[in-house]
Write an enzyme that holds these catalytic residues in place. Structure first.
Site, PDB file in Angstrom:
ATOM      1  N   LYS A   1       1.001  -1.128  -0.029  1.00 44.17           N
ATOM      2  CA  LYS A   1      -0.037  -0.129   0.104  1.00 44.17           C
ATOM      3  C   LYS A   1       0.699   1.235  -0.028  1.00 44.17           C
ATOM      4  O   LYS A   1       0.642   2.218  -0.667  1.00 44.17           O
ATOM      5  CB  LYS A   1      -0.994  -0.148   1.289  1.00 44.17           C
ATOM      6  CG  LYS A   1      -1.747   1.245   1.352  1.00 44.17           C
ATOM      7  CD  LYS A   1      -2.816   1.124   2.559  1.00 44.17           C
ATOM      8  CE  LYS A   1      -3.568   2.512   2.626  1.00 44.17           C
ATOM      9  NZ  LYS A   1      -4.459   2.452   3.558  1.00 44.17           N
TER      10      LYS A   1
ATOM     11  N   HIS B   1     -13.591 -21.885 -37.689  1.00 45.66           N
ATOM     12  CA  HIS B   1     -14.559 -20.831 -37.048  1.00 45.66           C
ATOM     13  C   HIS B   1     -15.469 -21.835 -36.072  1.00 45.66           C
ATOM     14  O   HIS B   1     -16.752 -21.822 -36.593  1.00 45.66           O
ATOM     15  CB  HIS B   1     -15.178 -20.021 -38.088  1.00 45.66           C
ATOM     16  CG  HIS B   1     -14.157 -18.815 -38.386  1.00 45.66           C
ATOM     17  ND1 HIS B   1     -13.987 -17.669 -37.590  1.00 45.66           N
ATOM     18  CD2 HIS B   1     -13.343 -18.679 -39.547  1.00 45.66           C
ATOM     19  CE1 HIS B   1     -12.971 -16.825 -38.258  1.00 45.66           C
ATOM     20  NE2 HIS B   1     -12.680 -17.574 -39.352  1.00 45.66           N
TER      21      HIS B   1
END
Length: 281
Positions: free
Chosen positions: A107, A246
């Site tokens: 942090k 596809h």
């Protein structure tokens, strides 16, 4: 240089001057080592914003020294679970102090550096050597991102395991952590970049990419082709091949011996045809 327990011992054996955390905080470790670093002199030293007047005053008043870097490894919770540890062993291998220091340091990465893996050591040392003993903000931010990812995956593993220990109840939240494997050429369409393939943390992909950089549709085609080949072999007992385009089947075949006409068309001698493997056919 602050440390605890066995790590402090190893550092001293290496000739380094080490101060025990208990000496730094003025409080002895307690509860069988469950409480070592959970102290304001540790987390205040990690979280204090350098140059912030109020923080500096508080730290001075409370005798909190600044800590610039945290190097740690978390308790091996997942290893304990995989090793067949019982419930109490797994619970004892849930790290508390490590993740707390990790998050505090990450942090405050504008001023502090969090190092969570030995594979980061070289980068840290090179950066410090090139920058007068300090780490750059870019490196600190990069390491902070990795630290938060580690924290998330660690907690995810604990949450998933704990939910499995509860009888007749569904987990309130299902947490899963993934790791990136490789970049894809693109997603469903060429404009969808970047795209990546990931796997569940702790498991590998069920396939290996041998050549080229596939796109998302390529992976779907491969997965569908594999399913068709698997079913064909199970149904016929013959080696099989298939092609998809596809996500639609474009062709499928099983291995059968070449006829004389096919041998002549492909310029294969009868002797060579007899040696062809099912895959070659």
């Amino acid at each position: 240089l602050l440390s605890t327990g066995g790590t402090a011992k190893k550092l001293r054996e290496a000739g380094l001057t080490v101060k025990d955390v208990s000496e730094h905080t003025g409080h002895a470790e307690c509860l069988d080592g469950r409480v070592k670093t959970l102290h304001p002199k540790v987390h205040g030293g990690l979280l204090g914003v350098r140059g912030n007047k109020k923080h500096e005053e508080d730290m001075e008043k409370l005798g909190i020294g600044k800590i610039d870097m945290t190097i740690l490894n978390l308790y091996p919770f997942e290893k304990t679970v995989k090793g067949g540890g019982d419930f109490s062993q797994c619970i004892e291998n849930i790290d508390i102090g490590g993740p707390s220091m990790l998050r505090s340091t990450a942090k405050n990465h504008a001023f502090t550096t969090i190092v969570t893996s030995p594979d980061q050591y070289d980068a840290v040392m090179d950066c410090m050597a090139a920058n007068g003993g300090g780490a750059t903000l870019a490196l600190r931010r990069k390491f902070a991102a990795r630290a938060f990812a580690l924290s998330a995956s660690y907690d995810s593993a604990i949450a998933s395991w704990f939910s499995e220990q509860i009888d007749d109840e569904q987990a309130p939240v299902v947490a899963r952590a993934y790791k990136p494997h490789t970049t894809l050429k693109y997603g469903c369409n060429p404009h969808q970049k970047p795209a990546r393939i990931l796997s569940r943390l702790g498991s590998d992909l069920p396939f290996e990419i041998l050549n080229g950089v596939p796109g998302y549709i390529n992976l779907l085609d491969a997965a569908n082709a594999w399913q068709l080949v698997k079913e064909l072999k199970e149904a016929t007992g013959l080696a099989a091949a298939s092609s998809f385009k596809h996500v639609s089947p474009a062709g499928a075949a099983v291995a059968v011996p070449l006829s004389d006409v096919e041998c002549r068309a492909y310029e294969v001698t009868p002797e060579a045809a007899a040696e062809l493997t099912p895959s070659a056919l």
